[in-house]
Scaffold this motif. Structure first.
Motif, PDB file in Angstrom:
ATOM      1  N   PRO A 173      11.008 -24.081 -12.252  1.00  0.00           N
ATOM      2  CA  PRO A 173      12.263 -24.778 -11.920  1.00  0.00           C
ATOM      3  C   PRO A 173      12.819 -24.344 -10.564  1.00  0.00           C
ATOM      4  O   PRO A 173      12.487 -23.279 -10.034  1.00  0.00           O
ATOM      5  CB  PRO A 173      13.204 -24.366 -13.063  1.00  0.00           C
ATOM      6  N   GLN A 174      13.678 -25.181 -10.027  1.00  0.00           N
ATOM      7  CA  GLN A 174      14.327 -24.918  -8.745  1.00  0.00           C
ATOM      8  C   GLN A 174      15.027 -23.553  -8.762  1.00  0.00           C
ATOM      9  O   GLN A 174      15.672 -23.184  -9.749  1.00  0.00           O
ATOM     10  CB  GLN A 174      15.351 -26.019  -8.464  1.00  0.00           C
ATOM     11  N   HIS A 175      14.865 -22.801  -7.688  1.00  0.00           N
ATOM     12  CA  HIS A 175      15.489 -21.495  -7.446  1.00  0.00           C
ATOM     13  C   HIS A 175      14.862 -20.344  -8.247  1.00  0.00           C
ATOM     14  O   HIS A 175      15.182 -19.186  -7.966  1.00  0.00           O
ATOM     15  CB  HIS A 175      17.001 -21.525  -7.708  1.00  0.00           C
ATOM     16  N   TYR A 176      13.997 -20.615  -9.218  1.00  0.00           N
ATOM     17  CA  TYR A 176      13.327 -19.522  -9.921  1.00  0.00           C
ATOM     18  C   TYR A 176      12.334 -18.851  -8.960  1.00  0.00           C
ATOM     19  O   TYR A 176      11.671 -19.528  -8.166  1.00  0.00           O
ATOM     20  CB  TYR A 176      12.579 -20.035 -11.145  1.00  0.00           C
ATOM     21  N   VAL A 177      12.246 -17.539  -9.029  1.00  0.00           N
ATOM     22  CA  VAL A 177      11.357 -16.782  -8.139  1.00  0.00           C
ATOM     23  C   VAL A 177       9.957 -16.749  -8.752  1.00  0.00           C
ATOM     24  O   VAL A 177       9.799 -16.455  -9.943  1.00  0.00           O
ATOM     25  CB  VAL A 177      11.884 -15.356  -7.929  1.00  0.00           C
ATOM     26  N   VAL A 178       8.949 -17.052  -7.944  1.00  0.00           N
ATOM     27  CA  VAL A 178       7.576 -17.106  -8.436  1.00  0.00           C
ATOM     28  C   VAL A 178       6.656 -16.371  -7.467  1.00  0.00           C
ATOM     29  O   VAL A 178       6.851 -16.417  -6.248  1.00  0.00           O
ATOM     30  CB  VAL A 178       7.114 -18.580  -8.620  1.00  0.00           C
ATOM     31  N   VAL A 179       5.655 -15.677  -8.021  1.00  0.00           N
ATOM     32  CA  VAL A 179       4.645 -15.003  -7.205  1.00  0.00           C
ATOM     33  C   VAL A 179       3.286 -15.203  -7.880  1.00  0.00           C
ATOM     34  O   VAL A 179       3.185 -15.189  -9.110  1.00  0.00           O
ATOM     35  CB  VAL A 179       4.970 -13.499  -7.039  1.00  0.00           C
ATOM     36  N   LYS A 180       2.259 -15.429  -7.070  1.00  0.00           N
ATOM     37  CA  LYS A 180       0.898 -15.629  -7.581  1.00  0.00           C
ATOM     38  C   LYS A 180      -0.012 -14.540  -7.019  1.00  0.00           C
ATOM     39  O   LYS A 180       0.061 -14.226  -5.822  1.00  0.00           O
ATOM     40  CB  LYS A 180       0.337 -16.994  -7.147  1.00  0.00           C
ATOM     41  N   LYS A 181      -0.891 -14.005  -7.882  1.00  0.00           N
ATOM     42  CA  LYS A 181      -1.945 -13.104  -7.426  1.00  0.00           C
ATOM     43  C   LYS A 181      -3.263 -13.600  -7.989  1.00  0.00           C
ATOM     44  O   LYS A 181      -3.438 -13.708  -9.209  1.00  0.00           O
ATOM     45  CB  LYS A 181      -1.697 -11.664  -7.877  1.00  0.00           C
ATOM     46  N   ALA A 182      -4.193 -13.929  -7.097  1.00  0.00           N
ATOM     47  CA  ALA A 182      -5.460 -14.522  -7.514  1.00  0.00           C
ATOM     48  C   ALA A 182      -6.315 -13.527  -8.275  1.00  0.00           C
ATOM     49  O   ALA A 182      -6.236 -12.306  -8.070  1.00  0.00           O
ATOM     50  CB  ALA A 182      -6.219 -15.036  -6.293  1.00  0.00           C
ATOM     51  N   GLY A 183      -7.161 -14.049  -9.167  1.00  0.00           N
ATOM     52  CA  GLY A 183      -8.116 -13.233  -9.897  1.00  0.00           C
ATOM     53  C   GLY A 183      -9.355 -12.951  -9.073  1.00  0.00           C
ATOM     54  O   GLY A 183      -9.413 -13.224  -7.865  1.00  0.00           O
ATOM     55  N   SER A 184     -10.376 -12.442  -9.719  1.00  0.00           N
ATOM     56  CA  SER A 184     -11.587 -12.021  -9.009  1.00  0.00           C
ATOM     57  C   SER A 184     -12.369 -13.200  -8.436  1.00  0.00           C
ATOM     58  O   SER A 184     -13.193 -13.014  -7.536  1.00  0.00           O
ATOM     59  CB  SER A 184     -12.482 -11.214  -9.954  1.00  0.00           C
ATOM     60  N   ASP A 185     -12.149 -14.409  -8.940  1.00  0.00           N
ATOM     61  CA  ASP A 185     -12.815 -15.603  -8.413  1.00  0.00           C
ATOM     62  C   ASP A 185     -11.904 -16.428  -7.516  1.00  0.00           C
ATOM     63  O   ASP A 185     -12.246 -17.550  -7.145  1.00  0.00           O
ATOM     64  CB  ASP A 185     -13.323 -16.477  -9.567  1.00  0.00           C
ATOM     65  N   GLY A 186     -10.735 -15.895  -7.177  1.00  0.00           N
ATOM     66  CA  GLY A 186      -9.793 -16.657  -6.384  1.00  0.00           C
ATOM     67  C   GLY A 186      -9.056 -17.674  -7.243  1.00  0.00           C
ATOM     68  O   GLY A 186      -9.278 -17.803  -8.450  1.00  0.00           O
ATOM     69  N   PHE A 187      -8.160 -18.428  -6.605  1.00  0.00           N
ATOM     70  CA  PHE A 187      -7.377 -19.431  -7.324  1.00  0.00           C
ATOM     71  C   PHE A 187      -7.035 -20.577  -6.383  1.00  0.00           C
ATOM     72  O   PHE A 187      -6.681 -20.372  -5.230  1.00  0.00           O
ATOM     73  CB  PHE A 187      -6.094 -18.818  -7.882  1.00  0.00           C
ATOM     74  N   PRO A 212       6.418 -13.540  -3.227  1.00  0.00           N
ATOM     75  CA  PRO A 212       7.508 -14.001  -4.084  1.00  0.00           C
ATOM     76  C   PRO A 212       8.409 -14.959  -3.300  1.00  0.00           C
ATOM     77  O   PRO A 212       8.803 -14.656  -2.170  1.00  0.00           O
ATOM     78  CB  PRO A 212       8.246 -12.706  -4.439  1.00  0.00           C
ATOM     79  N   HIS A 213       8.713 -16.092  -3.898  1.00  0.00           N
ATOM     80  CA  HIS A 213       9.507 -17.097  -3.205  1.00  0.00           C
ATOM     81  C   HIS A 213      10.195 -17.991  -4.225  1.00  0.00           C
ATOM     82  O   HIS A 213       9.857 -17.974  -5.414  1.00  0.00           O
ATOM     83  CB  HIS A 213       8.627 -17.944  -2.274  1.00  0.00           C
ATOM     84  N   SER A 214      11.131 -18.782  -3.763  1.00  0.00           N
ATOM     85  CA  SER A 214      11.766 -19.788  -4.605  1.00  0.00           C
ATOM     86  C   SER A 214      11.741 -21.113  -3.870  1.00  0.00           C
ATOM     87  O   SER A 214      11.633 -21.170  -2.635  1.00  0.00           O
ATOM     88  CB  SER A 214      13.212 -19.394  -4.934  1.00  0.00           C
ATOM     89  N   ASN A 215      11.815 -22.201  -4.625  1.00  0.00           N
ATOM     90  CA  ASN A 215      11.905 -23.545  -4.053  1.00  0.00           C
ATOM     91  C   ASN A 215      13.378 -23.930  -3.971  1.00  0.00           C
ATOM     92  O   ASN A 215      14.062 -24.030  -4.996  1.00  0.00           O
ATOM     93  CB  ASN A 215      11.130 -24.541  -4.915  1.00  0.00           C
ATOM     94  N   LEU A 216      13.866 -24.133  -2.758  1.00  0.00           N
ATOM     95  CA  LEU A 216      15.302 -24.334  -2.558  1.00  0.00           C
ATOM     96  C   LEU A 216      15.796 -25.686  -3.049  1.00  0.00           C
ATOM     97  O   LEU A 216      16.941 -25.801  -3.499  1.00  0.00           O
ATOM     98  CB  LEU A 216      15.648 -24.186  -1.070  1.00  0.00           C
ATOM     99  N   ASN A 217      14.970 -26.721  -2.946  1.00  0.00           N
ATOM    100  CA  ASN A 217      15.478 -28.074  -3.189  1.00  0.00           C
ATOM    101  C   ASN A 217      14.610 -28.887  -4.138  1.00  0.00           C
ATOM    102  O   ASN A 217      14.638 -30.118  -4.091  1.00  0.00           O
ATOM    103  CB  ASN A 217      15.615 -28.819  -1.855  1.00  0.00           C
ATOM    104  N   CYS A 218      13.827 -28.223  -4.979  1.00  0.00           N
ATOM    105  CA  CYS A 218      12.935 -28.997  -5.839  1.00  0.00           C
ATOM    106  C   CYS A 218      12.397 -28.146  -6.978  1.00  0.00           C
ATOM    107  O   CYS A 218      12.459 -26.918  -6.946  1.00  0.00           O
ATOM    108  CB  CYS A 218      11.763 -29.556  -5.032  1.00  0.00           C
TER     109      CYS A 218
END
Length: 487
Positions: A404-418, A361-367
């Motif tokens: 959008p900037q500052h929104y928290v996002v997390v990715k979890k790959a599926g069974s075939d990766g991403f 989980p992370h956010s983009n500080l300036n973009c």
């Protein structure tokens, strides 16, 4: 005593303030980002040499982040006609000809050629004869290349390969180089790129937009001038001027060059230059960011705007910024390793997640980040302000998700990766991780975590124990997200 000039100034200030407030309200009322969604193209326009796909520019997610998205499919011998836009743009080659291991020709490594004409720069490629052709530098391109086009710079792209060439592109209309509104304005220098609606839903969209249709339905920039003016300006006859105007040209914005495109392009020298640039990148990364924003040119006197690289191979780079052999890798493209990005204020991330791996989980500080899926699938969760879930769902190949900037996002790959490409609205994107070794939680004292979460000291230590950085390997005993989604 009354001062007429003071009264006039006050009235002018009120009018100006009212206009500014009205403009602010116009943009603020358009921004409804509590709910995000994955986006696919809503419009497809056929041409002789391929087709162009458009994402709906009236969607709030595009309007509020100030970007527009396109995808071009260019057939073999197809030429995207010369054009320029009112804002900087990036292309990413998502499909092209791969190297042929049985061929000794260096040309088999490239699927396309292109030229970006920088205004005011000399034509340094010239044939030997006094009346020979001359032009600015030609770039070779292939799968995995990022192509940078500054605002107002004319460019064309030609597919000299044996398979279709597919490019994803964004235009950053909110960029400071664009002094107009957030509407993408495309100026073609040739042909008659009329773009007709191809199905009923697109027709309804066009009728609903009315005069606000975000692209022009017309010909090239010369067609709006009197034919006599074109002839006199170019020093040609009227018949040639009419051909330049292209009013009767039915081929669209991507044409077929029947005889091919043959230009001066020392490909071997270009590959050697790419090798030199890879070595220079390692040295550049050791420099502090402040050196790249000093006076004079971007890196001392080494490069000027006319000689800056505009094409960078990202997919085949062995120089990943973040790598976890159990989770994947992430490679960033920013000002230190591609200096021209400072001029356009844009950056790129290319990411690969292995099966069931997680990007913290992370956010983009300036973009803002425009994420385009290039292979596989993943579950993405996005959190807005006040802890509201803005998105929680699957993202697949060919879809866009704007974070959008500052929104928290997390990715979890599926069974075939991403795999994905993220185009960002800053030339030096900064990421703020909420888990892993560099996370905010790890940087806080245990006592703060204990009181904040009402936990014990051992539980606070547990929150800070994960040693991996940005890409996290799957935890043993956890279910794949597909199974969780079904249950």
């Amino acid at each position: 005593m009354a001062y007429p000039w003071l009264l006039s100034l006050s009235l002018a200030f009120l009018v100006l303030s009212h206009g500014c407030i009205a403009q602010f309200q116009r943009f603020s009322t358009q921004c409804h980002l509590e709910k995000l969604s994955t986006l696919e193209p809503t419009r497809k326009v056929e041409s002789q040499g391929g087709f162009t796909e458009y994402w709906d520019p009236t969607d709030d997610q595009f309007l509020c982040t100030g970007v527009a998205a396109f995808r071009y499919t260019i057939k073999p011998k197809g030429l995207l006609l010369p054009l320029y836009t009112n804002a900087p743009r990036l292309y990413y080659v998502i499909q092209g000809k791969f190297p042929n291991e049985w061929s000794t020709s260096i040309y088999t490594h490239f699927n396309g050629i292109l030229e970006t004409v920088i205004p005011g720069c000399p034509a340094t490629f010239q044939e030997q004869s006094s009346r020979g052709d001359h032009h600015q530098k030609i770039h070779s391109t292939r799968h995995g290349d990022v192509i940078v086009v500054p605002a107002g710079s004319a460019h064309w792209i030609y597919n000299n390969g044996e398979t279709d060439m597919v490019l994803f592109s964004i235009v950053d209309t909110a960029n400071e180089d664009n002094q107009l509104d957030l509407k993408v304005r495309t100026f073609f220098l040739a042909g008659n790129p009329r773009e007709e609606e191809s199905n009923s839903s697109q027709k309804r969209w066009s009728r609903g937009m009315g005069s606000k249709l975000p692209w022009k339905d017309g010909s090239n920039v010369f067609s709006g001038l009197a034919v006599e003016t074109v002839a006199e300006s170019l020093g040609t006859g009227v018949e040639l001027a009419r051909k330049v105007q292209g009013i009767d040209d039915p081929r669209g914005s991507i044409i077929i060059a029947e005889e091919g495109i043959h230009v001066l392009s020392p490909v071997e020298e270009e590959e050697q230059q790419m090798q030199r640039e890879r070595e220079r990148r390692r040295r550049r990364r050791e420099e502090k960011r402040g050196l790249w924003r000093g006076e004079g040119s971007i890196n001392g006197l080494e490069e000027t705007v006319c000689t800056l690289r505009l094409v960078h191979q990202l997919a085949e780079s062995a120089d990943a910024d973040k790598y976890n052999p159990r989770a994947g890798h992430l490679t960033g493209l920013n000002t230190p390793n591609l200096p021209v990005l400072q001029y356009v204020q844009l950056g790129v991330d290319l990411g690969v997640l292995y099966k069931n791996a997680i990007m913290v989980p992370h956010s983009n500080l300036n973009c803002h980040a425009v994420i385009y899926g290039t292979n596989g699938s993943c579950r993405i969760q996005v959190v807005a302000d006040n802890g509201k879930t803005a998105f929680d769902g699957e993202m697949r190949e060919g879809q866009i998700l704007i974070v959008p900037q500052h929104y928290v996002v997390v990715k979890k790959a599926g069974s075939d990766g991403f795999e994905w490409i993220a185009l960002k609205t800053s030339d030096n994107p900064m990421m703020n991780p909420f888990a892993g070794r560099l996370s905010l939680l790890r940087a806080m004292p245990e006592a703060v975590l204990m009181n904040s979460y009402r936990i014990t000291r051992e539980e606070a230590k547990d929150l800070k124990k994960r040693e991996e950085l940005t890409l996290l390997s799957p935890q043993l005993g956890t279910k794949p997200w597909e199974e969780i989604n079904k249950s």
